[in-house]
Design an enzyme around this catalytic site. Structure first.
Site, short mmCIF file in Angstrom:
data_model
loop_
_atom_site.label_atom_id
_atom_site.label_comp_id
_atom_site.label_asym_id
_atom_site.label_seq_id
_atom_site.Cartn_x
_atom_site.Cartn_y
_atom_site.Cartn_z
N ASP A 61 19.27 47.68 14.23
CA ASP A 61 20.71 47.85 14.43
C ASP A 61 21.29 46.59 15.09
OD1 ASP A 61 23.24 48.94 14.48
OD2 ASP A 61 22.66 50.83 15.41
N GLU B 237 31.05 55.16 18.49
CA GLU B 237 29.91 54.80 19.33
C GLU B 237 30.20 55.11 20.81
OE1 GLU B 237 27.56 51.41 18.12
OE2 GLU B 237 28.85 51.10 16.39
C1 BGC Z 1 30.28 46.99 14.13
C2 BGC Z 1 29.65 47.87 15.08
C3 BGC Z 1 29.33 47.05 16.24
C4 BGC Z 1 30.59 46.42 16.77
C5 BGC Z 1 30.30 45.16 17.43
C6 BGC Z 1 31.59 46.60 14.68
O1 BGC Z 1 32.18 45.67 13.85
O2 BGC Z 1 30.39 47.69 12.95
O3 BGC Z 1 28.56 48.39 14.48
O4 BGC Z 1 28.66 47.69 17.25
O5 BGC Z 1 31.52 46.01 15.85
O6 BGC Z 1 31.44 44.40 17.62
C1 BGC Z 2 25.82 51.02 14.58
C2 BGC Z 2 25.26 51.32 13.22
C3 BGC Z 2 25.99 50.54 12.17
C4 BGC Z 2 25.93 49.08 12.51
C5 BGC Z 2 26.66 48.21 11.53
C6 BGC Z 2 25.91 49.55 14.84
O1 BGC Z 2 26.62 49.28 15.99
O2 BGC Z 2 25.02 51.61 15.56
O3 BGC Z 2 25.35 52.69 12.97
O4 BGC Z 2 25.46 50.80 10.92
O5 BGC Z 2 26.48 48.85 13.76
O6 BGC Z 2 28.02 48.32 11.65
#
Ligand code: BGC
Ligand code: BGC
Length: 812
Positions: A309, A508
């Site tokens: 991840d 999240e």
């Molecule tokens: C991603 C998340 C990530 C977060 C970090 C999002 O663009 O999809 O998965 O945790 O940004 O910036």
């Molecule tokens: C999340 C994932 C996701 C990834 C990509 C992470 O922060 O935990 O579920 O697929 O970002 O966006």
């Protein structure tokens, strides 16, 4: 209720080692094709080491160009929740397809040598192709869990795959097969249910819908994409529901609760598995060889590849975001290294060159990735725009797909109370009140166009219907009338009111809460229900939510109560069930039942008000309603709001500091004076009366601080591109200003232009920038510091963490 800790645990306790022999043995059904195996062997013997390392890396669109893909032979790119093609998160569908072509052409370009292995592009199509404007947005998984309908799940998977293929991606990071055990967890809505059997009953159907049958046929020849079951393992089992936290459960619970959904995933030949950020017994999953290699790959016979991840490798003991050979050794095949990929690549390469990482592990990882690419038929498929379904934009949000989503909305609604009010006769005069009545982003939740699902307008959901759209058209078609009135006031007296309320979008850890109470800030519609009731108007409460919460006041006030979960783009499915025909007979009955128990109080330890599986329908007899106990909810709310409505949360202080030995002043009431009268503090209106604090500084240096009693660990937020948001109105600009966060031993401050403004402006600084400027983000004593020089006059309306800045400050 147990205390929650915020910090992801990094402790290696020595525990957290699984015994694969106590896990069930499965058989991966996808046949290895002899010609593919020969092709893999040829590639492995001809690829250089750097080319092999490149295959192990996945970079985010934020931070990678086609040129980089060509140069480094990267195996994959992803689009995170806040990224989009050509730097535009809101890019139209054709731009996605053309970006897919750009990356593809770069990956197969062998003009400078190179292996020419085609790239794959992963996206979080977690409830439909949900990053794309105009796509069908299906209910989030918790709502699907209420339907108990695996056949419909498969149709949702197939429709989602088809929409992904229109814009040229090959891979979705779905389904989430979490089995949430504590709904304080901000990702609870991404799980179907707290019941492992119910989750397991869906997983095979979803994987089949996305990938098609596991017969070894080329996916890209059909309307399919790669699926990824996530997050392995026990993402939904962390202690106290802390996102990215640790789970202290036994190995038997790990296997029987969280491991169960992997049975159907393996049986259907899921092609990729994403490993969880979280840990088990003090050991982060991403570094857990016994689980990734021992259990998943060996015991369960998983034949696809394992992806980590978002920088999760950085949380493994002894690792950083830039360096973590431990993850590869544990069994990770592909690193999701969104913005850190150059470092991860260089580090793996150096360690492979010295032999610290054995070639056998690298070859195994590369072979697994190539095998999945061959299963796709990627080597023969040509550029994304030339493949079946590509560019058929009318499939995005097509009538057929929307009808599937609407069916899912109808089937997911759960009726908790009905004192003979529902269904509404279509000829009624209906008042639609509350919050989120005509707000498609709100009814869709997180992971919708943006990561958090915030900052969106209805115009960004072409073809979608809001709750209001659905109710108004149903009653108008039946000769009735509808009025939209968020505060519940009316001109013509209605027969009945539908009052919408509930959660706002989050994703999240932004959705983690201390208790199962609805945030106090979201309980405003209770007063509307109360007033309508006093006026003798029957009330239907309609709750938008990602999880069951303590809402007894609404259950008591309303004559009928419906849980809509996070229905997505087809809000019309709600009226299909709530509004009957002109005689008042139902057009569709309720069939949804709770996918998890509903709490009696904000503390689940107090037991359930409604059990798993509860749900009324139109045949249920209404018993006399005995009022539920109501509890004063103290500080239920978002712990990321540090200053709002003129106050700080408990354990926080608002301070004014000067220079040298000037005494610091803690501001409690207003008006107040600080720094021997150099600063006058008064109230200003913002959102609510006296919701802001105004600081008139006569001269010199002054600093406004927000201090929390305990230092905050903002590491997770920093990894995730969260911003420090400060809403300010500047009446008189200072000579200069600095804005940022500080700890006892470090600080991260940037120059803040702070011009005079006409009204309040929400400024954002990426936390990442504060780290670059020197702040230790794991130990932040003063999360907010605004220092000004010279005479100035400004008001602070709000300080919080979030994504929705109006002005993003440059990191300098
Ligand atoms: C991603 C998340 C990530 C977060 C970090 C999002 O663009 O999809 O998965 O945790 O940004 O910036
Ligand atoms: C999340 C994932 C996701 C990834 C990509 C992470 O922060 O935990 O579920 O697929 O970002 O966006």
């Amino acid at each position: 209720m147990a205390e929650r800790t915020e910090a992801p645990s990094q402790v290696e306790s020595g525990a957290g080692i699984a015994n694969p022999e106590i896990w069930p043995a499965y058989e991966y059904p996808v046949p290895n094709q002899p010609e593919d195996e020969a092709h893999i062997a040829r590639l492995l013997s001809s690829m250089t080491l750097p080319e092999k390392i490149g295959q192990l890396i996945q970079a985010d669109l934020c931070c990678v160009s086609p040129e980089d893909v060509r140069e480094f032979n990267l195996g994959s790119i992803l689009v995170g929740g806040n990224s989009g093609p050509y730097g535009d998160d809101f890019a139209p569908a054709p731009a996605w397809l053309s970006a897919a072509d750009d990356f593809y052409h770069a990956s197969v370009d062998t003009s400078d040598g190179g292996a020419g292995v085609p790239i794959i592009w992963g996206t979080d199509a977690v409830h439909g192709h949900s990053n794309i404007i105009g796509a069908t947005i299906f209910p989030h998984n918790i709502g699907l869990g209420a339907m108990r309908d695996p056949e419909l799940i498969e149709r949702i998977g197939a429709a989602t795959a088809a929409e992904i293929r229109v814009t040229g991606q090959e891979w979705t990071f779905a389904p989430t097969v979490a089995v949430p055990q504590d709904f304080r967890w901000g990702r609870s809505y991404e799980g179907y249910s707290s019941d492992p059997e119910l989750v397991a009953s869906y997983v095979g159907a979803m994987v089949r819908g996305l990938q098609g049958p596991a017969d070894g046929d080329n996916l890209l020849a059909g309307p399919y994409v790669l699926a990824s079951t996530k997050h392995f393992l026990a993402d939904g089992g962390t202690d106290n529901g802390v996102d990215q936290g640790d789970s202290s459960i036994s190995e038997e619970e790990l296997r029987d609760i969280h491991g169960l959904p992997y049975r159907p995933a393996i049986a259907e030949g899921v092609s990729t598995v994403m490993v969880s950020f979280s840990g088990w017994q003090g050991r982060k999953m991403t570094g857990n060889q016994s689980l990734i290699t021992g259990v998943l790959k060996e015991r369960m016979d998983f034949g696809g590849f394992v992806v980590s991840d978002w920088n999760a490798h950085g949380q493994v003991a002894g690792c950083t975001n830039e360096s973590c050979p431990q993850a590869l050794m544990a069994g990770i095949d592909m690193y999701m290294a969104p913005d850190t990929w150059r470092d991860v690549y260089a580090d793996l390469l150096a360690r492979a060159e010295t032999g610290e990482i054995p070639m056998s592990r690298i070859d195994d990882a590369v072979a697994r990735i190539l095998r999945v690419k061959m299963r796709l038929g990627l080597f023969e498929a040509g550029a994304p725009s030339t493949r079946p379904l590509s560019g058929q934009y009318d499939l995005l949000g097509s009538a057929e797909h929307r009808e599937i989503a609407r069916e899912a909305v109808r089937s997911s609604l759960v009726l908790l109370k009905n004192q003979d009010i529902l269904p509404l006769a279509s000829g009624s005069r209906v008042l639609v009140a509350g919050e989120g009545t005509d707000d498609i982003a709100r009814q869709s939740g997180g992971w919708t166009i943006t990561w958090q699902g915030t900052g969106l307008e209805n115009s960004q959901f072409p073809g979608a219907t809001s709750i209001w759209d659905g109710i108004s058209s149903a009653v108008e078609a039946g000769g009735g009338s509808a009025q939209l009135s968020p505060d519940g006031s009316f001109t013509a007296r209605p027969d009945v009111a539908v009052v919408v309320f509930g959660e706002e979008p989050y994703a999240e850890f932004q959705g983690d809460r201390e208790t199962l109470a609805l945030d106090n800030a979201l309980t405003g519609p209770y007063a509307t229900m109360q007033r309508l009731r006093e006026q003798g108007i029957p009330v239907v409460a309609l709750m938008i939510t990602g999880r069951p919460l303590y809402v007894n006041p609404a259950l008591n006030l309303a004559d009928a109560f419906v849980v809509a979960w996070l229905p997505g783009s087809e809000g019309g499915g709600i009226a299909d069930v709530l509004v009957g025909d002109s005689s008042g007979a139902a057009r569709h009955d309720f069939t949804g039942t709770l996918p998890t128990a509903w709490p009696l109080t904000p503390d689940m330890d107090d037991g359930a008000l409604y059990d798993f599986g509860f749900g009324l329908n139109y045949g249920s007899t209404a018993n006399a309603w005995a009022d539920l106990p109501e509890i004063e909810v103290e500080s239920a709310g978002d712990t990321r709001v540090w200053f709002a409505n003129g106050t700080v949360p408990s354990s926080w202080s608002l301070l004014v500091n000067g220079t040298g030995d000037e005494a610091q002043t803690r501001i409690t009431g207003v008006p107040a004076q600080a720094l021997s009268g150099r600063v006058r503090v008064t109230a200003e209106n913002f959102v609510v009366q006296e919701g802001a604090r105004r600081f008139a500084v006569a001269e010199g240096t002054s600093s406004i601080h927000l201090r929390n009693f305990n230092p905050l660990n903002l590491d997770r937020e920093t990894n995730a591109d969260i911003m420090l948001l400060t809403t300010l109105r500047v009446f008189d600009a200072p000579d200069s200003a600095m804005l940022g966060s500080a700890g006892d031993t470090s600080s991260g401050m940037i120059n803040f232009p702070m011009p005079q403004t006409n009204g309040f402006v929400r400024y954002g600084i990426p936390l990442k920038c504060l780290r670059t400027r020197g702040a230790d983000m794991t130990q932040v004593n003063l999360p907010f510091v605004l220092t000004t020089e010279g005479e100035t006059d400004f008001a602070i309306g709000e300080v919080r963490l979030g994504m929705d800045a109006e002005v993003i400050l440059a990191c300098e």
